[in-house]
Write an enzyme that holds these catalytic residues in place. Structure first.
Site, PDB file in Angstrom:
ATOM      1  N   ARG A 255      38.915  37.563  44.844  1.00 55.08           N
ATOM      2  CA  ARG A 255      38.432  37.395  46.082  1.00 55.08           C
ATOM      3  C   ARG A 255      38.792  35.753  46.648  1.00 55.08           C
ATOM      4  O   ARG A 255      38.459  35.460  47.766  1.00 55.08           O
ATOM      5  CB  ARG A 255      36.924  37.484  46.001  1.00 55.08           C
ATOM      6  CG  ARG A 255      36.641  39.069  46.064  1.00 55.08           C
ATOM      7  CD  ARG A 255      35.201  39.209  45.589  1.00 55.08           C
ATOM      8  NE  ARG A 255      34.811  38.866  43.842  1.00 55.08           N
ATOM      9  CZ  ARG A 255      33.780  39.291  43.539  1.00 55.08           C
ATOM     10  NH1 ARG A 255      32.604  39.608  44.056  1.00 55.08           N
ATOM     11  NH2 ARG A 255      33.658  38.708  42.070  1.00 55.08           N
TER      12      ARG A 255
ATOM     13  N   LYS B 118      40.729  31.073  39.839  1.00 51.48           N
ATOM     14  CA  LYS B 118      39.635  30.694  40.732  1.00 51.48           C
ATOM     15  C   LYS B 118      39.000  29.443  39.908  1.00 51.48           C
ATOM     16  O   LYS B 118      38.582  28.601  40.836  1.00 51.48           O
ATOM     17  CB  LYS B 118      38.403  31.927  40.273  1.00 51.48           C
ATOM     18  CG  LYS B 118      37.173  31.353  40.996  1.00 51.48           C
ATOM     19  CD  LYS B 118      36.378  32.571  41.314  1.00 51.48           C
ATOM     20  CE  LYS B 118      35.514  33.206  40.095  1.00 51.48           C
ATOM     21  NZ  LYS B 118      34.785  34.224  40.344  1.00 51.48           N
TER      22      LYS B 118
ATOM     23  N   THR C 278      33.333  40.544  30.670  1.00 49.30           N
ATOM     24  CA  THR C 278      32.777  39.455  30.043  1.00 49.30           C
ATOM     25  C   THR C 278      32.042  39.481  28.647  1.00 49.30           C
ATOM     26  O   THR C 278      32.205  38.630  27.960  1.00 49.30           O
ATOM     27  CB  THR C 278      31.524  39.077  30.989  1.00 49.30           C
ATOM     28  OG1 THR C 278      30.616  40.221  31.043  1.00 49.30           O
ATOM     29  CG2 THR C 278      31.714  38.731  32.164  1.00 49.30           C
TER      30      THR C 278
END
Ligand code: UD1
Ligand code: CA
Length: 463
Positions: A26, A33, A88
């Site tokens: 995103r 990121k 994760t």
């Protein structure tokens, strides 16, 4: 490191694992990121620093996407590779060899606003209550996108359900998972081995270990914070700008409480590494970066950028740029000066409008009041550089230095062709092009003699 960090790391050993392998789709960026910056530092570095304050051990950072870039930018950690980003839980499994029986802290690399105070309080609860896992949670006005904390009738935490896997009842739960946890290492290891990826995203969720541990009858704690800023996860550049704003307001608030006047904090940008002493005034529109230090009673701005600047006491800098340079006590700079890297400017000097300086020494009480270029210069004390003086330091191939001795006066529009020495107590007449050294106590004048042709204008008119 705070005293608390010292005490804790001496008493308990906490192993911290930071997940930073994801791409961050995103962000729409070539840069991974976690390397996007908040107040001048990659966001993961803020998280790492926070972990360091509580654990004292080198944090373990799980990397994958853009791993080489991350390695290059951040040192002092132990890296673990996650080749394929399968979730994760899978990320934590990659660090399995570091998961020992003691306390494990897990953090996500995209929560740069986290403060170690919150972790310390949470750790206190985790230990006092003897939990096998403690989750940092918060009630969110809009919990969309976050995992929800599902509790049983007796309020005990039962599981975390991801937004994408939640039914409409679960979606209504406001209490969310921040992605920050303390675990007992042994129990975590066991639970990780039982993870499955039978969910909407086909990933191994770390969040599922909570349900697994609970079903084993282990105690799960939830430490709820009201401060949703601390746990804000950054997924896009809008959130990145919000995080910058929040961190900025923390920095400017702290400075103001410590005695710095900041006229308009909203238009001021100060990086966390900058030191500003008390009774400094910062006017609107200033950007202070890197290893900048500003000593007492200085007035900075409006509209000034300083990067790695050492600014002495009582200096004034207006509408200017100062890079990697030092400026002595009582000196004034600007408006519209450009102080490029490598200058050492003395005390009570004056650098005026449209003066550019680079890689130069500029003595005490010396002045370049307007429209001057000082490049590769060694200027003594009590020197005056007139308007339009140019240090001609470059011959197209090499750069050379210009020396101006103490108490010399260089007139307007003088070109100094380097290498050249203008010795002590000299005068250089306006308009001179200095091509050879000037002995001390002398006048240098080098320009075409003026010739007045009387009556020339009238004669031309009559032609
Ligand atoms: C995650 C949590 C969610 C929580 C939210 C808080 C899970 C399954 N969900 O969701 O419950 O409310 O964070 O912000 O944990 N990462 C890896 N390897 C991977 C996947 C992710 O290292 O394979 C890293 C990412 O780089 C990132 C962090 O883990 O730093 C979180 O991943 P992200 O995809 O942002 O999780 P969320 O969907 O936000
Ligand atoms: Ca996230």
């Amino acid at each position: 490191m705070s005293d608390w960090g010292d005490i804790l790391s001496n008493v308990y050993s906490i192993t911290s694992i930071i997940l930073a392998a994801g791409e961050g789709k995103r962000m729409h960026s070539k840069v991974p990121k976690v390397l996007h910056k908040v107040c001048g530092k990659p966001m993961v570095e803020h998280v790492i620093n926070c972990a360091r304050e509580i654990s004292g051990e080198e944090p373990i950072v799980v990397i994958g996407h853009g791993a080489e870039q991350v390695r290059k930018e951040i040192s002092g950690v132990r890296y673990v590779m996650q080749e394929n980003q399968l979730g994760t839980g899978h990320a934590v499994m990659q660090a399995e060899k570091y998961i020992i029986d003691g306390d494990i802290l897990i953090l996500y690399g995209d929560t740069p606003l986290l403060r170690s105070e919150v972790l310390m309080e949470m750790y206190g609860m985790h230990r006092d209550e003897g939990c096998s896992a403690t989750i940092l949670t918060s009630d969110m006005e809009d919990p969309t996108g976050y995992g929800r904390i599902v509790r049983t009738g007796d309020k005990l935490v039962e599981a975390i359900v991801e937004d994408k896997d939640a039914d409409s009842d679960t979606k209504r739960i406001k209490e969310i998972n921040s992605g920050i946890y303390f675990f007992n290492g042994k129990e975590l290891k066991g639970a990780l081995r039982n993870l499955k990826n039978d969910n909407t995203q086909g990933e191994y969720y770390l969040t599922d270990v909570i349900g697994i541990m609970r079903r084993k009858g282990l105690k799960i704690g939830a430490f709820k914070t009201n401060n949703t800023e601390d746990i804000m996860g950054i997924n896009n550049r809008y959130q990145l700008s919000t995080a910058n704003k929040i961190m900025q307001s923390r920095i400017t608030k702290k400075l103001m409480l410590d005695g710095v006047t900041i006229i308009d904090p909203d238009s001021t940008y100060i990086e966390p590494s900058v030191i500003v002493e008390k009774d400094v005034t910062i006017n609107p529109g200033c950007i202070l970066e890197g290893d900048t230090v500003i000593q007492e009673d200085s007035v900075i701005g409006p509209y000034t950028r300083i990067k790695d600047g050492k600014i002495g006491r009582g200096v004034s800098i207006q509408n200017s740029v100062v890079l990697e340079s030092s400026i002595g006590e009582g000196t004034s700079v600007g408006p519209y000066s450009y102080i490029r890297p490598g200058n050492k400017i003395g005390k009570h000097a004056r650098i005026g409008d449209f003066v550019e300086m680079k890689n130069s020494n500029f003595g005490d009480n010396s002045k370049a009041s307007h429209l001057t270029y000082v490049g590769d210069g060694d200027v003594g004390n009590n020197v005056n550089l007139g308007c339009g003086v140019v240090f001609v330091n470059y011959d197209g191939k090499n750069k050379y230095r210009t020396y101006i001795g103490d108490n010399s006066f260089v007139g307007c529009n003088v070109n100094l062709i380097a290498p050249v020495r203008v010795n002590e107590n000299t005068y250089v007449a306006a308009g001179t092009t200095v091509t050879k050294d000037v002995p001390k106590d002398s006048l240098a004048i080098g320009r075409a003699k003026q010739d007045n042709k009387e009556g020339w204008v009238t004669e031309r008119k009559n032609k």
